[in-house]
Write a protein that holds these residues in place. Structure first.
Motif, PDB file in Angstrom:
ATOM      1  N   LYS A  55     -19.511   3.221 -16.147  1.00  0.00           N
ATOM      2  CA  LYS A  55     -19.098   4.093 -17.252  1.00  0.00           C
ATOM      3  C   LYS A  55     -17.720   3.726 -17.781  1.00  0.00           C
ATOM      4  N   ASN A  56     -16.975   2.961 -17.018  1.00  0.00           N
ATOM      5  CA  ASN A  56     -15.637   2.604 -17.510  1.00  0.00           C
ATOM      6  C   ASN A  56     -15.181   1.290 -16.884  1.00  0.00           C
ATOM      7  N   TRP A  57     -14.062   0.804 -17.351  1.00  0.00           N
ATOM      8  CA  TRP A  57     -13.579  -0.516 -16.944  1.00  0.00           C
ATOM      9  C   TRP A  57     -13.114  -0.517 -15.495  1.00  0.00           C
ATOM     10  N   ALA A  58     -12.562   0.592 -15.040  1.00  0.00           N
ATOM     11  CA  ALA A  58     -12.100   0.672 -13.653  1.00  0.00           C
ATOM     12  C   ALA A  58     -13.292   0.514 -12.704  1.00  0.00           C
ATOM     13  N   ALA A 106     -14.222  -3.036 -12.602  1.00  0.00           N
ATOM     14  CA  ALA A 106     -13.233  -3.805 -11.832  1.00  0.00           C
ATOM     15  C   ALA A 106     -13.414  -3.605 -10.327  1.00  0.00           C
ATOM     16  N   SER A 107     -13.885  -2.433  -9.958  1.00  0.00           N
ATOM     17  CA  SER A 107     -14.003  -2.124  -8.533  1.00  0.00           C
ATOM     18  C   SER A 107     -15.194  -2.836  -7.893  1.00  0.00           C
ATOM     19  N   LEU A 108     -16.078  -3.392  -8.711  1.00  0.00           N
ATOM     20  CA  LEU A 108     -17.252  -4.084  -8.158  1.00  0.00           C
ATOM     21  C   LEU A 108     -16.888  -5.538  -7.829  1.00  0.00           C
ATOM     22  N   SER A 109     -17.472  -6.058  -6.786  1.00  0.00           N
ATOM     23  CA  SER A 109     -17.193  -7.452  -6.412  1.00  0.00           C
ATOM     24  C   SER A 109     -17.988  -8.402  -7.289  1.00  0.00           C
ATOM     25  N   ASP A 110     -17.523  -9.638  -7.387  1.00  0.00           N
ATOM     26  CA  ASP A 110     -18.254 -10.643  -8.155  1.00  0.00           C
ATOM     27  C   ASP A 110     -19.665 -10.813  -7.597  1.00  0.00           C
ATOM     28  N   ARG A 111     -19.777 -10.700  -6.286  1.00  0.00           N
ATOM     29  CA  ARG A 111     -21.090 -10.862  -5.656  1.00  0.00           C
ATOM     30  C   ARG A 111     -22.065  -9.778  -6.133  1.00  0.00           C
TER      31      ARG A 111
END
Lengths: 433, 433
Positions: free
Chosen positions: A111-114, A117-122
């Protein structure tokens, strides 16, 4: 007397039939007219012909190269969950790349950029990112609600692409609880791999969100055949009245001739186009020609880069033209309430004073922060940038979608907007700024 | 703080779903509900049930006898001229007598009363008088244009009947150039023979006028099977919150539950009805009960005599109730702009002051001359009569016609109106007037 002249302007607009005929032609005979398309060229030819009929001092085309993107065959999209296949209503965002066959992937909802950002690339790699932040219904101005959500469409594909996602779905930018998807431009950047980007209808978005809550591993399938073709030669269409006393001072009234490829481009920006023609017609027909020069400008390609407006500003700068005010109507064509004005304090004060003439027509309000995208390239070149302000409750219900059609409009509302712009132009042309 | 409370009122209205569900039920499940009809009784039952669910302190029905008129089979109407038969789109005016078979007559077209007066009785005898004065499109407020033409509908049958005419046709009261006829109440008087009265669609009216110019002797044929039945027992539906400090001081918010028999009674006055329910719901749910007493009133039969409103005022007078303010929403439910207020200078000044709270919601304007028909019987009994003022460009396009349907509305516009009325009620309930 100015008040009598303005009364005449409104009466003429409200009793005339030309504007309605123009709007019917543009929406029903031409229809959607995305930049670079055959229909966009038909719109250019028609607008030029209409201006020649109006017969101001000059009518000309201003050449500009514009992007040419095609949606291709209707998109296909569905989810598979608990053995069921459920269709999703989507449309490609304008400028998106194709999926090249049916793309299948798991979905990550954010729902938002934070949260992104909190998700890992994996976690993101190989997934479709589903941007599902709704427009905030608590905003009184729907435009503010739009501003609070449009970042998902404009930079979602870049931010998700950077993290290894293979596609994005963006919740449609509307407050209406239906399932019509709303397109609009996606942005890519040169450093990030482009990934397909689609808008998803509100009901489909809610359904997808609920399905994900039950089955986070559901598979989303998407097929889009859109493509970016080589740029096309196109045109701004301009009609000009030469000022009798100060021909080197300009006032312009504009709208954009292109639209998205869905619907009929009625509110966005068919209403603006026919209002501009009405303003040109009324000023041309006045007994006394204006003291300063006037231009009616139909910009090409507001929707994906404002190339026409950039070209107009470039030539204005090269010719060192002095623009007093540039106006645009691109707010849907609903009941006008006044104008949004950017300019010096003195300029704003002067325009505010003139607004008294418009109070009897309920269109005498003045607001800061003009919203005409096509006016931005003129920021350093014009004393005032002015956008027509309209009632906006209905606009985003239809904006950029199949629902943007003639029948959603009320012709008197469009006429009142035209008369408001004619009146303000008349005053600036007479007194300067 | 009041501004915070009002912010909450708007946010709650804009995010809630109850109002939309109510409007869908009233327009789609019940639909048109002319006074005296089965549907009007269904609307009474439904509204009472909804109020009981909201659960203010009291919910009750106020009995009132109302007229019961039925349109009967669809009207038939055509002209015969130069060997051709051309259909005309008409509908009986509410309260009209039937034609008792197919009525045939020559037509006399008039645009004003002077023109009618200039005709001899011999010229009028046995003719159909065709009142063809259009609403004036130059009016900015469509309501003013309506006022300038509605006399044809309200007294046409009397004035033509007095002179020996056998029927009247009235140009539909709309500014939209379509062919949908718009009904509304016709008036008869006791001293004049009643004659059939119909509204004719705009395109049919224009066609008839052109045909008469060529062939003044053309024959007009009209068949209407409407009938006036005995009065029916019906009800105002009332929900009440008892004031905690000044229970004998009343503020009311109302709308009318009946509609015409064409369309769905969506804008007129379904929007008002669901707004009243929303106001009642919001005030009932507030943490702090109001200091003064509040009534939500759904009046029966605004459309043909305001019998419900007269009954309400009669009982208020008998009980010697002190009304501070009576509000009504009956202006279509489009984007609200503020309120029309009738009251003493001091009262108007006080309400004007409160309007500052509503400016952030763009609904803080105040105008003279309230327009709620149901409020008129309270003129001597309430300190203020207040009608919600809405953008009115679209209202008369659909008013009293088959086109008055749910799809013409924008639910956020309706919600903004509800929140505006809740806010003003909240202030009067708290501070008095």
């Amino acid at each position: 007397m100015d008040s009598i002249e303005i009364r005449k302007i409104f009466e003429q607009a409200l009793t005339g039939e030309g504007l309605d005929n123009d709007l019917l032609y543009l929406t029903k005979k031409i229809g959607a007219r995305i930049s670079g398309s055959v229909n966009a060229q038909r719109a250019v030819n028609w607008a030029r012909k209409r201006m020649l009929e109006i017969a101001p001092d000059t009518v000309y085309l201003q050449e500009v190269a514009v992007p040419h993107w095609e949606r291709g065959a209707k998109e296909k999209s569905f989810i598979r969950t608990s053995g069921q296949q459920i269709a999703m209503n989507v449309c490609a965002l304008g400028g998106s790349i194709a999926t090249h066959g049916l793309l299948h992937a798991k979905v990550i909802e954010v729902k938002n950029w934070a949260q992104l950002a909190s998700l890992s690339d994996r976690e993101l790699k190989g997934k479709i990112v589903f941007f599902n932040r709704a427009m905030d219904p608590r905003e009184i101005e729907t435009y503010q609600a739009y501003l609070g959500a449009v970042d998902q469409r404009s930079k979602g594909a870049i931010e998700a692409g950077k993290r290894g996602a293979i596609g994005v779905l963006v919740r449609s930018l509307t407050l209406k609880e239906d399932d019509v998807p709303h397109t609009g431009a996606v942005t890519y950047d040169i450093n990030t791999k482009k990934i397909p980007a689609a808008a998803i209808g509100i009901k489909s978005a809610n359904l997808l969100s609920a399905a994900l809550a039950k089955d986070p591993n559901l598979i989303y399938s998407l097929k889009m055949e859109c493509k970016q073709l080589p740029d096309e030669k196109s045109y701004n269409v301009i009609g000009e009245l030469r000022g009798t006393t100060f021909p080197n001072e300009y006032v312009t009234v504009g709208a954009h001739l292109d639209s998205w490829d869905l619907g009929e481009g009625a509110a966005d920006d068919g209403t603006g186009v026919v209002q501009v023609l009405e303003v040109l017609q009324t000023l041309t027909n006045m007994e006394k020609r204006p003291e300063r020069s006037f231009r009616a400008i139909l910009y090409m390609n507001e929707e994906s880069g404002a190339h026409g407006a950039v070209q107009y500003a470039k030539e204005a700068r090269e010719k060192n033209e002095m623009h007093l005010a540039v106006l645009e109507s691109d707010a849907g064509g609903f009941t006008p309430r006044g104008f949004r004005v950017d300019g010096s304090l003195a300029v704003v004060r002067q325009i505010k004073k003139w607004m008294e003439f418009l109070v009897p027509y309920k269109t005498g309000e003045i607001f800061p922060n003009q919203r005409g995208i096509d006016l931005l390239p003129m920021k350093e070149l014009s004393k005032a940038l002015i956008s027509l302000e309209c009632d906006d409750q209905r606009f985003f219900d239809i904006h950029h979608s199949l629902a943007d059609t003639y029948d959603k409009l009320n012709i008197r509302e469009v006429k009142l907007g035209a008369a408001s712009m004619t009146s303000l132009s008349y005053l600036i042309l007479k007194y300067g700024l």
